[in-house]
Design an enzyme around this catalytic site. Structure first.
Site, PDB file in Angstrom:
ATOM      1  N   CYS A 232      -6.840 -10.544  39.376  1.00 18.25           N
ATOM      2  CA  CYS A 232      -7.036 -11.037  38.013  1.00 18.25           C
ATOM      3  C   CYS A 232      -5.869 -11.954  37.651  1.00 18.25           C
ATOM      4  O   CYS A 232      -4.820 -11.904  38.292  1.00 18.25           O
ATOM      5  CB  CYS A 232      -7.126  -9.883  37.020  1.00 18.25           C
ATOM      6  SG  CYS A 232      -5.582  -8.968  36.829  1.00 18.25           S
TER       7      CYS A 232
ATOM      8  N   CYS B  38      -2.640 -10.135  37.131  1.00 16.21           N
ATOM      9  CA  CYS B  38      -2.024  -9.705  38.391  1.00 16.21           C
ATOM     10  C   CYS B  38      -1.274 -10.879  39.025  1.00 16.21           C
ATOM     11  O   CYS B  38      -0.137 -10.741  39.482  1.00 16.21           O
ATOM     12  CB  CYS B  38      -3.090  -9.214  39.364  1.00 16.21           C
ATOM     13  SG  CYS B  38      -4.165  -7.933  38.715  1.00 16.21           S
TER      14      CYS B  38
ATOM     15  N   CYS C 220       4.497  16.669  40.228  1.00 13.55           N
ATOM     16  CA  CYS C 220       4.717  16.072  38.911  1.00 13.55           C
ATOM     17  C   CYS C 220       5.377  14.715  39.083  1.00 13.55           C
ATOM     18  O   CYS C 220       5.812  14.346  40.186  1.00 13.55           O
ATOM     19  CB  CYS C 220       5.584  16.972  38.032  1.00 13.55           C
ATOM     20  SG  CYS C 220       7.288  17.134  38.603  1.00 13.55           S
TER      21      CYS C 220
ATOM     22  N   CYS D 248       8.978  14.778  40.414  1.00  8.25           N
ATOM     23  CA  CYS D 248       9.020  15.047  41.850  1.00  8.25           C
ATOM     24  C   CYS D 248       8.727  13.766  42.626  1.00  8.25           C
ATOM     25  O   CYS D 248       9.402  13.435  43.607  1.00  8.25           O
ATOM     26  CB  CYS D 248       7.988  16.103  42.226  1.00  8.25           C
ATOM     27  SG  CYS D 248       8.136  17.653  41.335  1.00  8.25           S
TER      28      CYS D 248
ATOM     29  N   ASP E 149     -30.330  -6.143  37.301  1.00  9.43           N
ATOM     30  CA  ASP E 149     -31.220  -6.875  38.192  1.00  9.43           C
ATOM     31  C   ASP E 149     -32.593  -6.214  38.074  1.00  9.43           C
ATOM     32  O   ASP E 149     -32.682  -5.037  37.705  1.00  9.43           O
ATOM     33  CB  ASP E 149     -30.691  -6.781  39.623  1.00  9.43           C
ATOM     34  CG  ASP E 149     -31.680  -7.349  40.623  1.00  9.43           C
ATOM     35  OD1 ASP E 149     -32.169  -8.469  40.409  1.00  9.43           O
ATOM     36  OD2 ASP E 149     -31.980  -6.650  41.611  1.00  9.43           O
TER      37      ASP E 149
END
Length: 859
Positions: free
Chosen positions: A43, A46, A114, A117, A521
């Site tokens: 995109c 990005c 987590c 971590c 479609d």
């Protein structure tokens, strides 16, 4: 990353190799041109991030990100930078360079459950030479690492992860699947850490007993640095020693990796309380022990909550059996599925799971395909039919020839895509990650400020001010709201996969929940994509059987889909073909042949007009002097039909194709053929409208009349007919400009450009179809449109759950933090409510998404 000479046309233009891997070519004045494949750069936003990141390097002359091809072209001065540095900057922007210079491995790290971590693991791996990219997945306990085989080894990576304080339980290749969970026989609640926690809790309880109920027995047993040490204090210290081991160990690794996470914060809080007690006589042993015990309980609760999320994915993996019964050398042999090869014959008995993708060679059975396609009704399978790994053979004996190895079967691809979906982060997840980078330092600074200012501002003792500071340190970890989005995404995506809907990223789940328009479609999506005979109208005294007999004889040599539909209908009706001779195809009009020696024709109305028939006056077949019901509806004069102005146009207005059958002297009958509308199409569109979809549109290349008939039957708001593929794309682009979110639903092959242009592309019937799986953002594994409202409802609910989780966790943390200086938040509330409580709550809230089911599965 490898750098090699490539072709050049002399003007500084680079090229890439045929595989799309990074290359660099020599150019003028020492400037090289590198082309890198960055498939995730899809995109303009990005591309902007990648370009900005790469331009931070010295020696960059030009950067050209090409979104359409996912390719990045960079001109650079080789004296100042190189391709490895460029790739590192692409990685720093959050995107992966696809190249052949490295290897990707997945490591099972179940204790990494987590965000803090994950941060420690990333920091540890950041110090290893040759690491290209690191993706940590706390929700599945896995780490995916791409590295240069020439610069480092798998052992180095494992050592780095373990240096962060986490055990690596397994290593797999990038195409293998696995949740990274260890094969543990024992329960989490009886694990080593849990036992230490329970022991710590016992000593805390005895400490409280001596501190408050047996105060007379709470005698002094010694002193440290001049500070008295009582029985209760000793018990609290033992509680810290047992319950705080894992916390302090984690804090050590966090400090070593310069990570300001919950382990380091809790370690500082515990050691701070002990220091204040031992060195300054503030008697904060109870607070230190409470922190150690309650935080250990909190960690166990978080691990339990995370295991619940991980189990939803593990259940997908458990669908496929580990062994298969294979016929080899005339005998049956049970072997691991990993040893089954393409072409092997697998035996599947009633009640067994089908171990591999394949084609039925022998046998007939009903197969429960719900694990793959979400279909609630078993599907009959016979020789030549395709079956999928993980589906269940309900009743018959089957012999299946294997068509895909275990790592490439449909179920494995689904599991792999679900795992990979975590890397496509939602906008909210990206916001939370940006926010959390500022949250912890701000709260830590607030903790220091409160500690130093509380005695003067609130008139409290220094010991109380220290407790306030320790409480804020507990609240400084953003774990609850960092994990709030990933667990919701994992729950939503795995729940969808179990119901036959494959969502290939959290960003697509989020986008689907914000869709305003759904474009369909027609052929193969709103309709079945298979022509069938809908009407047989006999004329001039003929019967339906006679009309079908002539039509079958004329069409059985035709390869046109209409002819195939007529032959199939005649076969179903048990009508035999007449003797055929002198077959001739009349291009664009129909066919001609001699049937039992008499010339016959089948084709468009125009063919019979050329022969010389008056189509405005044709006698209808009667039954006992009464016009048949079908003829009665089409006949104005009660015994004749005006085919040209009434009968044929009326059938065509219903979206049907008309074939007239007759001889040179007589029209024998009319056969109408149509692509049947899916029975669930109308209900699905109606349900979408109820759920909040603003507009539904049908896009088709079919003619205006047929398109209009289908559109009216299924109830779409609008339709566009006679569209070429590029015109479908233009129609989608127009919708995208007008509305915030547009979903395109198609077959994933013919509609690929339109699917790619829409905000979300949804492919129908993707089970076993590689192209459909790769093309769309979301794939409905079965040809069942009823899954579309379910998908929209699930995505909508997921967006709601994510919002609830983020704002609830932020509100609770902020409320507790602001209340701390006023003395209304004890440290145990901060641990249980602010940390463990919110983490458990957001995970439990996310698990609610598994309750959303397709309407056909309700009740």
């Amino acid at each position: 990353m490898t750098e090699s000479d490539g072709c050049s046309d002399g003007n500084g233009c680079g090229c890439s190799n045929p595989d799309g891997h990074p290359t660099a070519t020599d150019s003028h004045d020492g400037v090289h041109v590198a082309q890198l494949s960055v498939p995730e750069m899809d995109c303009p936003s990005c591309a902007g991030k990648v370009e900005t990141s790469v331009r931070e390097l010295a020696g960059i002359e030009a950067v050209d990100p090409q979104v359409a091809t996912g390719r990045l072209t960079v001109e650079y001065d080789e004296a100042e930078t190189d391709m490895d540095a460029i790739a590192a900057r692409v990685d720093a922007a959050g995107y992966t360079v696809a190249d052949d210079g490295g290897e990707t491995l997945q490591f099972g790290v179940p204790e990494m459950d987590c965000a803090s971590c994950a941060g420690k693991v990333e920091s540890a791996l950041g110090g290893v030479d040759g690491i290209r990219s690191v993706e940590t997945r706390p929700t599945t306990g896995t780490v995916v690492v791409t590295y240069d085989r020439n610069a480092t080894t798998e052992g180095d990576i494992v050592a780095a992860i373990e240096s962060a304080g986490y055990e690596v339980t397994e290593t797999t290749g990038e195409d293998d699947t696995g949740t990274g969970q260890p094969d543990e026989d024992g329960s989490l609640w009886t694990s080593s850490r849990a036992l230490k926690t329970w022991v710590s809790g016992v000593f805390v309880a005895f400490g409280l007993l001596f501190e408050f109920l047996l105060s007379g027995a709470n005698s002094q047993v010694g002193s440290v640095f001049g500070s008295p040490l009582h029985v209760a204090d000793m018990l609290f210290l033992i509680a810290v020693a047992t319950g705080g081991q894992e916390i302090l160990r984690g804090g050590y690794y966090s400090l070593r990796n310069r990570n300001l996470d919950i382990d380091l914060l809790m370690s500082i809080a515990i050691l701070g309380a002990l220091t204040a007690s031992l060195a300054f006589g503030e008697a904060l042993y109870f607070e230190a022990a409470t922190l150690a015990f309650l935080f250990s309980v909190a960690e166990l609760l978080e691990r339990y909550s995370m295991d619940r999320a991980r189990n939803s994915l593990a259940e997908l993996m458990d669908l496929s059996p580990d062994e298969a019964t294979v016929k080899r050398d005339g005998a049956e042999e049970v072997v691991p599925v990993d040893n089954v090869q393409i072409g092997d014959i697998v035996v599947v008995r009633p009640g067994e799971k089908i171990p591999m993708d394949g084609e039925v060679l022998d046998g007939t059975s009903a197969v429960n395909q719900a694990p793959i396609t979400g279909e609630s009704v078993p599907v009959d399978k016979t020789a030549g039919d395709e079956v999928y790994a993980g589906t269940i053979n309900e009743e018959g004996y089957l012999e299946v020839q294997v068509t895909a190895v275990v790592s490439d079967n449909t179920l494995s691809r689904i599991v792999q895509m679900v795992e990979d979906a975590q890397s496509n982060k939602t906008e909210r997840e990206q916001f939370v990650e940006r926010f959390s980078a500022y949250y912890t330092p701000v709260v830590v600074a607030f903790a220091v400020l409160v500690t130093l200012s509380s005695p003067a501002v609130f008139g409290v003792a220094w010991s109380t001010a220290v407790v306030y500071g320790l409480t804020l340190l507990v609240l400084a970890c953003p774990c609850a709201f960092v994990i709030s989005t990933p667990v919701s995404v994992v729950s939503g995506i795995t729940s969808a996969a179990k119901n036959g809907v494959l969502i290939k990223g959290g960003n697509h789940l989020e986008a689907m929940g914000a869709v305003d328009v759904v474009a369909f479609d027609k052929t193969g999506t709103l309709t079945k994509g298979e022509l069938t005979v809908t009407d047989v109208i006999p004329l001039n005294g003929n019967t339906e059987a006679e009309v079908l007999q002539c039509a079958r004889g004329l069409e059985q040599r035709s390869e046109h889909p209409i002819g195939e539909a007529i032959v199939a209908e005649a076969g179903t009706a048990g009508v035999e073909s007449a003797e055929i001779d002198d077959f001739e195809s009349i291009t664009g009009k129909g066919v001609r042949a001699d049937l039992d020696g008499t010339p016959h024709y089948a084709g468009k109305p125009g063919l019979f007009e050329e022969i010389g028939f008056d189509l405005s006056h044709v006698h209808a077949t009667t039954d006992g002097g009464v016009v048949t019901k079908t003829a009665q509806q089409l006949c104005e004069r009660n015994n004749c039909l005006d085919l040209l102005d009434d009968a044929v146009p009326e059938l065509q207005a219903e979206g049907k194709t008309v074939v007239i059958v007759g001889t040179e002297d007589e029209i024998e009958g009319i056969i109408a053929v149509a692509d049947e509308v899916r029975p669930e199409a109308k209900a699905a569109i109606s349900r979408l409208r109820e759920l909040g979809i603003e507009r539904t549109v049908m896009l088709t290349g079919d003619n205006e009349r047929t398109a209009g008939a289908i559109a009216r039957e299924v109830g779409v708001d609008d339709y566009k007919a006679e569209l070429l593929p590029d015109e479908k794309v233009a129609a989608i682009d127009d919708l995208v400009e007008e509305y915030d979110g547009v979903a395109m639903v198609g077959d994933g092959i013919n509609d690929a450009p339109a699917l790619a242009s829409a905000t979300v592309g949804v492919a129908m019937g993707a089970a076993g179809t590689d192209t459909a799986l790769e093309t769309a953002d979301i794939a409905l594994m079965s040809d069942d449109l009823s899954k579309l409202p379910y998908l929209y409802e699930l995505a909508n609910d997921a967006n709601g759950v994510i919002r609830q989780n983020i704002w609830a966790s932020l509100a609770v943390k902020a409320g507790l933090a602001l209340a701390v200086p006023f003395g209304v938040v004890p440290i145990w509330v901060a641990v249980l409510a602010g940390d463990a409580g919110m983490t458990t709550a957001v995970t439990g809230n996310a698990m609610r998404l598994s309750r959303v089911r397709p309407e056909s599965d309700d009740g």
